[in-house]
Design a protein around this motif. Structure first.
Motif, PDB file in Angstrom:
ATOM      1  N   PHE A 107       0.931  -1.203  -0.186  1.00 35.82           N
ATOM      2  CA  PHE A 107      -0.102  -0.084  -0.051  1.00 35.82           C
ATOM      3  C   PHE A 107       1.036   1.277  -0.002  1.00 35.82           C
ATOM      4  CE2 PHE A 107      -2.042   3.492   2.535  1.00 35.82           C
ATOM      5  CZ  PHE A 107      -3.116   3.694   1.653  1.00 35.82           C
ATOM      6  N   LEU A 108       1.905   1.306   1.056  1.00 33.29           N
ATOM      7  CA  LEU A 108       2.596   2.441   0.913  1.00 33.29           C
ATOM      8  C   LEU A 108       3.589   2.670  -0.419  1.00 33.29           C
ATOM      9  CD1 LEU A 108       4.113   1.944   4.526  1.00 33.29           C
ATOM     10  CD2 LEU A 108       2.648   3.704   3.613  1.00 33.29           C
ATOM     11  N   TYR A 109       3.752   1.506  -1.144  1.00 34.56           N
ATOM     12  CA  TYR A 109       4.636   1.766  -2.444  1.00 34.56           C
ATOM     13  C   TYR A 109       3.695   2.217  -3.540  1.00 34.56           C
ATOM     14  CZ  TYR A 109       7.420   0.363  -6.349  1.00 34.56           C
ATOM     15  OH  TYR A 109       8.146   0.408  -7.543  1.00 34.56           O
ATOM     16  N   THR A 110       2.623   1.505  -3.429  1.00 35.46           N
ATOM     17  CA  THR A 110       1.742   1.880  -4.650  1.00 35.46           C
ATOM     18  C   THR A 110       0.701   2.792  -4.634  1.00 35.46           C
ATOM     19  OG1 THR A 110       0.059   0.006  -3.995  1.00 35.46           O
ATOM     20  CG2 THR A 110       1.696  -0.609  -5.231  1.00 35.46           C
ATOM     21  N   ARG A 111       0.295   3.347  -3.528  1.00 33.93           N
ATOM     22  CA  ARG A 111      -0.669   4.375  -3.226  1.00 33.93           C
ATOM     23  C   ARG A 111      -0.029   5.522  -2.482  1.00 33.93           C
ATOM     24  NH1 ARG A 111      -5.704   2.770  -2.593  1.00 33.93           N
ATOM     25  NH2 ARG A 111      -6.131   4.931  -2.688  1.00 33.93           N
ATOM     26  N   LYS A 112       0.822   6.083  -3.409  1.00 32.34           N
ATOM     27  CA  LYS A 112       1.832   7.285  -2.784  1.00 32.34           C
ATOM     28  C   LYS A 112       0.759   8.527  -2.930  1.00 32.34           C
ATOM     29  CE  LYS A 112       6.004   5.459  -4.436  1.00 32.34           C
ATOM     30  NZ  LYS A 112       7.218   5.652  -5.327  1.00 32.34           N
ATOM     31  N   THR A 130      13.678  -7.450  -3.022  1.00 32.17           N
ATOM     32  CA  THR A 130      14.828  -6.841  -3.236  1.00 32.17           C
ATOM     33  C   THR A 130      15.363  -7.034  -4.743  1.00 32.17           C
ATOM     34  OG1 THR A 130      15.615  -7.104  -0.827  1.00 32.17           O
ATOM     35  CG2 THR A 130      17.049  -6.392  -2.378  1.00 32.17           C
ATOM     36  N   LEU A 131      15.296  -8.525  -5.054  1.00 33.50           N
ATOM     37  CA  LEU A 131      15.940  -8.910  -6.370  1.00 33.50           C
ATOM     38  C   LEU A 131      14.936  -8.334  -7.586  1.00 33.50           C
ATOM     39  CD1 LEU A 131      16.777 -12.616  -5.706  1.00 33.50           C
ATOM     40  CD2 LEU A 131      18.233 -10.988  -5.942  1.00 33.50           C
ATOM     41  N   VAL A 132      13.837  -8.289  -7.382  1.00 37.86           N
ATOM     42  CA  VAL A 132      12.890  -7.928  -8.231  1.00 37.86           C
ATOM     43  C   VAL A 132      13.050  -6.452  -8.788  1.00 37.86           C
ATOM     44  CG1 VAL A 132      10.457  -7.324  -9.016  1.00 37.86           C
ATOM     45  CG2 VAL A 132      11.231  -9.411  -8.015  1.00 37.86           C
ATOM     46  N   VAL A 133      13.128  -5.708  -7.419  1.00 33.53           N
ATOM     47  CA  VAL A 133      13.383  -4.076  -7.680  1.00 33.53           C
ATOM     48  C   VAL A 133      14.638  -3.865  -8.255  1.00 33.53           C
ATOM     49  CG1 VAL A 133      13.367  -2.060  -6.210  1.00 33.53           C
ATOM     50  CG2 VAL A 133      11.589  -3.765  -5.778  1.00 33.53           C
ATOM     51  N   LEU A 134      15.631  -4.511  -7.834  1.00 38.18           N
ATOM     52  CA  LEU A 134      17.167  -4.199  -8.486  1.00 38.18           C
ATOM     53  C   LEU A 134      17.321  -4.670  -9.799  1.00 38.18           C
ATOM     54  CD1 LEU A 134      19.347  -4.865  -5.269  1.00 38.18           C
ATOM     55  CD2 LEU A 134      18.845  -2.810  -6.318  1.00 38.18           C
ATOM     56  N   LEU A 135      16.723  -5.900 -10.128  1.00 41.22           N
ATOM     57  CA  LEU A 135      17.248  -6.548 -11.393  1.00 41.22           C
ATOM     58  C   LEU A 135      16.192  -6.127 -12.649  1.00 41.22           C
ATOM     59  CD1 LEU A 135      18.565 -10.055 -10.178  1.00 41.22           C
ATOM     60  CD2 LEU A 135      19.773  -8.040 -10.564  1.00 41.22           C
ATOM     61  N   PHE A 136      15.053  -6.111 -11.973  1.00 39.83           N
ATOM     62  CA  PHE A 136      13.900  -5.900 -13.121  1.00 39.83           C
ATOM     63  C   PHE A 136      13.241  -4.427 -13.148  1.00 39.83           C
ATOM     64  CE2 PHE A 136      13.711 -10.528 -12.034  1.00 39.83           C
ATOM     65  CZ  PHE A 136      14.119 -10.953 -13.243  1.00 39.83           C
ATOM     66  N   ARG A 137      13.016  -3.786 -11.976  1.00 43.91           N
ATOM     67  CA  ARG A 137      12.328  -2.832 -12.025  1.00 43.91           C
ATOM     68  C   ARG A 137      13.745  -1.414 -12.042  1.00 43.91           C
ATOM     69  NH1 ARG A 137       7.490  -2.852  -9.392  1.00 43.91           N
ATOM     70  NH2 ARG A 137       6.444  -4.628 -10.497  1.00 43.91           N
ATOM     71  N   LEU A 194       0.697 -18.340 -14.092  1.00 44.20           N
ATOM     72  CA  LEU A 194       0.972 -18.642 -15.583  1.00 44.20           C
ATOM     73  C   LEU A 194       0.163 -17.659 -16.387  1.00 44.20           C
ATOM     74  CD1 LEU A 194       0.643 -22.431 -15.116  1.00 44.20           C
ATOM     75  CD2 LEU A 194       2.690 -20.992 -14.977  1.00 44.20           C
ATOM     76  N   GLN A 195      -0.693 -16.908 -15.868  1.00 42.73           N
ATOM     77  CA  GLN A 195      -1.379 -15.739 -16.508  1.00 42.73           C
ATOM     78  C   GLN A 195      -1.129 -14.488 -16.025  1.00 42.73           C
ATOM     79  OE1 GLN A 195      -4.791 -17.907 -14.577  1.00 42.73           O
ATOM     80  NE2 GLN A 195      -5.826 -17.741 -16.390  1.00 42.73           N
ATOM     81  N   PRO A 196      -0.051 -14.055 -16.494  1.00 41.91           N
ATOM     82  CA  PRO A 196       0.667 -12.740 -16.152  1.00 41.91           C
ATOM     83  C   PRO A 196      -0.302 -11.770 -16.286  1.00 41.91           C
ATOM     84  CG  PRO A 196       2.087 -13.707 -17.788  1.00 41.91           C
ATOM     85  CD  PRO A 196       1.263 -14.602 -17.260  1.00 41.91           C
ATOM     86  N   GLY A 197      -0.797 -11.780 -17.572  1.00 40.48           N
ATOM     87  CA  GLY A 197      -1.509 -10.636 -17.853  1.00 40.48           C
ATOM     88  C   GLY A 197      -2.682 -10.205 -16.996  1.00 40.48           C
ATOM     89  N   ARG A 198      -3.214 -11.306 -16.456  1.00 38.42           N
ATOM     90  CA  ARG A 198      -4.208 -11.178 -15.558  1.00 38.42           C
ATOM     91  C   ARG A 198      -3.907 -10.520 -14.126  1.00 38.42           C
ATOM     92  NH1 ARG A 198      -8.843 -15.626 -16.946  1.00 38.42           N
ATOM     93  NH2 ARG A 198      -8.384 -15.740 -19.137  1.00 38.42           N
ATOM     94  N   TRP A 199      -2.668 -10.618 -13.785  1.00 38.15           N
ATOM     95  CA  TRP A 199      -2.338 -10.097 -12.394  1.00 38.15           C
ATOM     96  C   TRP A 199      -1.358  -9.156 -12.334  1.00 38.15           C
ATOM     97  CZ3 TRP A 199      -6.022 -12.770 -10.302  1.00 38.15           C
ATOM     98  CH2 TRP A 199      -6.496 -13.727 -10.818  1.00 38.15           C
ATOM     99  N   GLN A 200      -1.761  -7.909 -12.853  1.00 34.89           N
ATOM    100  CA  GLN A 200      -0.852  -6.821 -12.522  1.00 34.89           C
ATOM    101  C   GLN A 200      -1.211  -6.077 -11.196  1.00 34.89           C
ATOM    102  OE1 GLN A 200       1.342  -6.181 -15.069  1.00 34.89           O
ATOM    103  NE2 GLN A 200       0.478  -7.746 -16.067  1.00 34.89           N
ATOM    104  N   ASN A 201      -1.091  -6.998 -10.199  1.00 36.67           N
ATOM    105  CA  ASN A 201      -1.369  -6.672  -8.799  1.00 36.67           C
ATOM    106  C   ASN A 201      -0.275  -7.341  -7.902  1.00 36.67           C
ATOM    107  OD1 ASN A 201      -2.697  -6.796  -6.202  1.00 36.67           O
ATOM    108  ND2 ASN A 201      -4.850  -7.086  -7.370  1.00 36.67           N
ATOM    109  N   ALA A 202       0.278  -6.447  -7.255  1.00 37.60           N
ATOM    110  CA  ALA A 202       1.403  -6.744  -6.165  1.00 37.60           C
ATOM    111  C   ALA A 202       0.802  -7.518  -4.786  1.00 37.60           C
ATOM    112  CB  ALA A 202       2.035  -5.573  -5.780  1.00 37.60           C
ATOM    113  N   TYR A 203      -0.475  -7.004  -4.618  1.00 37.43           N
ATOM    114  CA  TYR A 203      -0.990  -7.814  -3.340  1.00 37.43           C
ATOM    115  C   TYR A 203      -1.282  -9.358  -4.070  1.00 37.43           C
ATOM    116  CZ  TYR A 203      -2.442  -3.248  -1.786  1.00 37.43           C
ATOM    117  OH  TYR A 203      -2.231  -1.880  -1.259  1.00 37.43           O
ATOM    118  N   VAL A 204      -1.801  -9.684  -4.929  1.00 39.10           N
ATOM    119  CA  VAL A 204      -1.722 -10.982  -5.269  1.00 39.10           C
ATOM    120  C   VAL A 204      -0.314 -11.816  -5.236  1.00 39.10           C
ATOM    121  CG1 VAL A 204      -2.192 -12.576  -7.335  1.00 39.10           C
ATOM    122  CG2 VAL A 204      -3.799 -10.932  -6.809  1.00 39.10           C
ATOM    123  N   TYR A 205       0.725 -11.421  -5.866  1.00 41.22           N
ATOM    124  CA  TYR A 205       2.145 -11.812  -6.022  1.00 41.22           C
ATOM    125  C   TYR A 205       2.240 -12.071  -4.436  1.00 41.22           C
ATOM    126  CZ  TYR A 205       2.232 -11.376 -10.916  1.00 41.22           C
ATOM    127  OH  TYR A 205       2.154 -11.305 -12.210  1.00 41.22           O
TER     128      TYR A 205
END
Length: 434
Positions: A186-191, A232-239, A369-380
């Motif tokens: 919430f703090l990261y996505t709802r600035k 940490t890995l996702v934020v550094l390597l992909f984002r 397996l359906q990444p297009g449906r889950w643009q949702n950090a809460y789900v992951y």
């Protein structure tokens, strides 16, 4: 008076607000039940089904509901219990479990057919879980402070302090970790959220993370730092968000050592854990050591897997099969200390073999397996949390953790896929119209 009330209820029904309010009531009852009242946990799915049945657009929603993969995954897992009737022998357990696991059908039904919650109502539910967990954590920390000397001494023997509302420490630690992750997302996505909301969320996150460390909950700390490592890995390597990533990396590197050197409970827990495992590896008496007993249970379970690898011993027969295998090789454990498997993956493999484990993995990882449906950090975060947590316990076998999983599954995954499907159909209609 009766006619007026009936007319008002009929108006709410036609507008869809009755269904929506019932779903909101079911969610709030579910959150309250998880934190404080077991009775509300049982009532929540029933209210949710009532919300689905009172949707005035039920027929059209039913056609869409059948397209939701997230309702089919748990339905297949539940259906396997009925298939296992062909070869089960413990009918008492089978009948009980077929009834107990009905929320695998009822909760997705509620979130898939009811009038969806508004964005604000969803925030109320999530905020209620985050704030309620933080309040229970504060009360539990206060109890710990009153008896910290005794509690720290008992950490050498294995047990941890339950919550002030009576939640077993493993389940409570998962709630703390989940609440901390929900608040962090919430703090990261709802600035753009109001400052008071962000301040309250930040305070709740600090309380939950602090409680995990002060109370030295092993399972919760395992989950929290595993997800933190992945983030940490996702934020550094992909984002490639270097400031945030380095901040998470710093927390990951400094958090555990700081807790170890400043909190006696953590030091005692680490020492007790290492000593516990050593008893098993040295073939000592392990009757009083929880981790050693789990290691013995895993060895016992693997022996059963080798005997019945494809369809298992039958889900209802896991306990009786485990006790029979213990009778052949007890690891020196007295009957009262012969514990169950404490690993959901292995539990599914023993009960249902490769088939049963595959169905569980479909529930847990199928949505990914359906990444297009889950643009949702809460789900992951929810899915990853449970993927790690069930390495240490068979969470589906215990009612409160089972309900925690099923409720969050419906609230996060089923609702998210339904919104995605609704948006896709609306977009298709607009394209056809143009």
């Amino acid at each position: 008076m009766v006619t007026t009330r009936f007319a008002a209820a009929a108006k709410l029904y036609r507008q869809g607000r009755l269904s929506q309010y019932l779903l909101l009531l079911a969610c709030l009852a579910g959150v309250t039940g998880l934190l404080a009242s077991r009775a509300l946990i049982a009532l929540s799915p029933l209210v949710g089904v009532a919300a689905a049945l009172t949707n005035p657009d039920l027929r059209r929603q039913w056609a869409r509901y059948k397209k939701l993969r997230t309702v089919w995954f748990p339905a297949l897992l539940y259906g396997f219990w009925w298939v296992s009737a062909v070869y089960t022998s413990d009918w008492t357990v089978w009948r009980h479990e077929v009834y107990r696991q009905l929320p695998l059908l009822g909760v997705p039904l509620a979130f898939g057919l009811s009038v969806p919650l508004s964005a604000r109502q969803r925030q109320w539910v999530a905020g209620g879980f985050l704030g309620g967990t933080a309040l229970v954590a504060l009360g539990t920390i206060a109890r710990y402070a009153q008896q910290h000397t005794f509690t720290n001494d008992t950490f050498g023997l294995g047990p941890s302090l339950p919550s002030i509302t009576g939640i077993f420490h493993i389940h409570f630690s998962l709630m703390l970790a989940l609440a901390a992750l929900v608040g962090g997302v919430f703090l990261y996505t709802r600035k753009s959220a109001p400052d008071f909301q962000r301040l309250l969320a930040a305070g709740a996150v600090l309380i939950c993370v602090g409680a995990l460390h002060i109370l030295a909950y092993r399972t919760g700390l395992l989950v929290f730092y595993a997800i933190l490592c992945i983030d940490t890995l996702v934020v550094l390597l992909f984002r490639r968000r270097w400031v945030l990533g380095l901040g998470l990396l710093l927390l990951l590197l400094l958090g555990p050592p700081a807790a170890y050197h400043t909190l006696p409970a953590v030091r005692n827990r680490v020492a007790a854990t290492l000593f516990d495992i050593e008893q098993f590896t040295l073939h000592h008496d392990i009757n009083n050591y929880s981790l050693s007993k789990r290691l013995a249970a895993w060895h016992t379970a693997l022996a059963l897997v080798r005997q019945q690898p494809w369809v298992g011993v039958a889900p209802a027969d896991v306990r009786s099969a485990m006790m029979a295998q213990y009778a052949q090789h007890s690891f020196g454990l007295l009957p009262a200390n012969r514990v169950m498997i404490h690993n959901q993956y292995l539990h599914q493999l023993v009960g249902g073999g490769v088939l049963g484990l595959s169905l569980w993995l479909l529930v847990l990882f199928g949505p990914l397996l359906q990444p297009g449906r889950w643009q949702n950090a809460y789900v992951y975060h929810f899915l990853l949390l449970h993927a790690v947590a069930i390495l240490a316990d068979s969470l589906l076998e215990l009612q409160i953790s089972f309900n925690l999983f099923v409720f969050c599954y419906g609230f996060l995954l089923v609702a998210a896929e339904r919104r995605w499907l609704t948006d896709s159909l609306a977009e298709s209609y607009m394209l056809e119209s143009s």
